[in-house]
Design a protein around this motif. Sequence first.
Motif, PDB file in Angstrom:
ATOM      1  N   PRO A   1       0.833  -1.212   0.000  1.00 60.81           N
ATOM      2  CA  PRO A   1       0.000   0.000   0.000  1.00 60.81           C
ATOM      3  C   PRO A   1       0.864   1.257   0.000  1.00 60.81           C
ATOM      4  O   PRO A   1       1.876   1.320   0.704  1.00 60.81           O
ATOM      5  N   PRO A   2       0.506   2.260  -0.795  1.00 61.35           N
ATOM      6  CA  PRO A   2       1.348   3.468  -0.894  1.00 61.35           C
ATOM      7  C   PRO A   2       1.493   4.226   0.412  1.00 61.35           C
ATOM      8  O   PRO A   2       2.469   4.945   0.606  1.00 61.35           O
ATOM      9  N   ASP A   3       0.518   4.074   1.326  1.00 57.73           N
ATOM     10  CA  ASP A   3       0.580   4.779   2.612  1.00 57.73           C
ATOM     11  C   ASP A   3       1.096   3.884   3.735  1.00 57.73           C
ATOM     12  O   ASP A   3       0.893   4.166   4.914  1.00 57.73           O
ATOM     13  N   ALA A   4       1.786   2.807   3.361  1.00 58.00           N
ATOM     14  CA  ALA A   4       2.254   1.843   4.362  1.00 58.00           C
ATOM     15  C   ALA A   4       3.492   2.387   5.074  1.00 58.00           C
ATOM     16  O   ALA A   4       4.632   2.123   4.678  1.00 58.00           O
ATOM     17  N   THR A   5       3.268   3.142   6.124  1.00 55.08           N
ATOM     18  CA  THR A   5       4.382   3.715   6.883  1.00 55.08           C
ATOM     19  C   THR A   5       4.947   2.733   7.906  1.00 55.08           C
ATOM     20  O   THR A   5       6.038   2.936   8.429  1.00 55.08           O
ATOM     21  N   ARG A   6       4.197   1.693   8.196  1.00 56.18           N
ATOM     22  CA  ARG A   6       4.676   0.659   9.122  1.00 56.18           C
ATOM     23  C   ARG A   6       4.317  -0.706   8.542  1.00 56.18           C
ATOM     24  O   ARG A   6       3.155  -0.997   8.272  1.00 56.18           O
TER      25      ARG A   6
END
Length: 490
Positions: free
Chosen positions: A102-107
């Motif tokens: 996912p492009p917003d996968a910060t963790r």
Amino acid sequence: MNSQGSAPPEKARFARRAKNRARAWEWTAKGLKPGVSVWRLEWIKAAVALAEDRLDSLPPPSESRGHPVPRWRVALAMAVGCVMAGAYVLRQRGGARQGELPPDATRVAAIHAEWSTRTRHLLTAIDNADSPVYAVILLGRLQSPPEQTAALWESKRPGSRAATLPLVLPMSPRACLAALSDLPELLREGFASSSHMPLALPFREQIAISFRVVLGAVAARWWKETGATEAEVLFAITGTADTTLLENAIQQTGGHTVHALHGQAMGPNFAGVSNLALFRSRHDAVAYSRLGCYGRCEVQSVPQPRPMRGTGGLLLLSNLAHPMNPDFRRQPLRDELALLACVGSAARRLGAVARPLLWKPHPVIAGLSEDMRATLRTAALQEGFTELPPESDLVSVAADCRWILTSPSTVALDLLEAGYLSVVLDPQGSVLDTALAGLPQSSVEPEALTTLLERLDACDAYTNAFSDAFAAVGPARAFDLVSIRFNSGE
């Protein structure tokens, strides 16, 4: 104890194990300088495990080996490893037709596709993470489709959040092609570094290492292809060629990697390159800080609890009858039977206060042969033990016992964190410089054990011994992802 077959006498075995442990630290420290070579890291770890398995002597790093691996053999192993990795990638269709990170996968979590001691601590922590985990990278060689991995995690932990997340293989067709340009230099490095093997490794092990290097090259390219920056990636296990190359790529693109360790260190077996390593004890964090491989070595600390114990009864926790224990493979039931006999005799000397006499063997006993199980259980019954079922809650059982005895195991650290002091019985001489050295220890002799347990029977002696052990070990709380962002330095 009498030695059997070609096994060395007990004192010689203990001395060799201690010398090998010291040299393992030396080899690892040398292998990490001037930078981390994934090949050297793997060569050294495999050689240390081989020395333990065969009771071979590790040479000091300053000496060259007397039996170098033929260079044609190294080249052939690399070729076979590359072919096997290529076949595996083809079976996985190069990662095509799978979802993307996912492009917003910060963790993100990076975990092997299994439910085991090296995965379940992180899988469990994902459920209550304050900053959510958005996806899971499946490490290693997959034996089944991601859907079956999700089903496995759900069956082991109903409601598992990890089972609902996108499960992604670290590969794509484009990454596989790009990795081909990286392989010549990687293979040259491996070929040159093979002269730094502490011991000549089996051909099969050399193939496995080469296989992991190829997977790591693909994973590194895949990560750079995702375009992810400043992501935090939580690893359940690191220090292999595939995870190290992936971690290097994550760090080079501005990401941050965390190694959540799953047990106590047995020497330098946990060496890796993560920005942060969270250890199960402060003892191990200090040891690895000196080694210098991780960016930071920390522990999720817990305040010292009030020491607790029951009014009577003795609990023995044992794990020596285990197929992964090298001494078990040499002399299968010798050490486990010795524990049962020693503790049973000590309990009789202590009298009624040592009743009930409880025994909880490692659950792996269920996988032993019927004859082995029968031999162990007959011996336990003759000594007066009542066997506890595998699902028993150890903290609840410990609360009712006057004394807790254990073979070397991380469970002793878990009980210490909960407020219960264990006495360690080490018939194999494996405690050495591990965190368990901070706990009371006894030789596997009824008289010595009885004397120690009688001394610890007094409330003041028990309290003081508990405080000393807690200070020496510094046990961590169960790993969690609550109220902390590891890349913020909090």
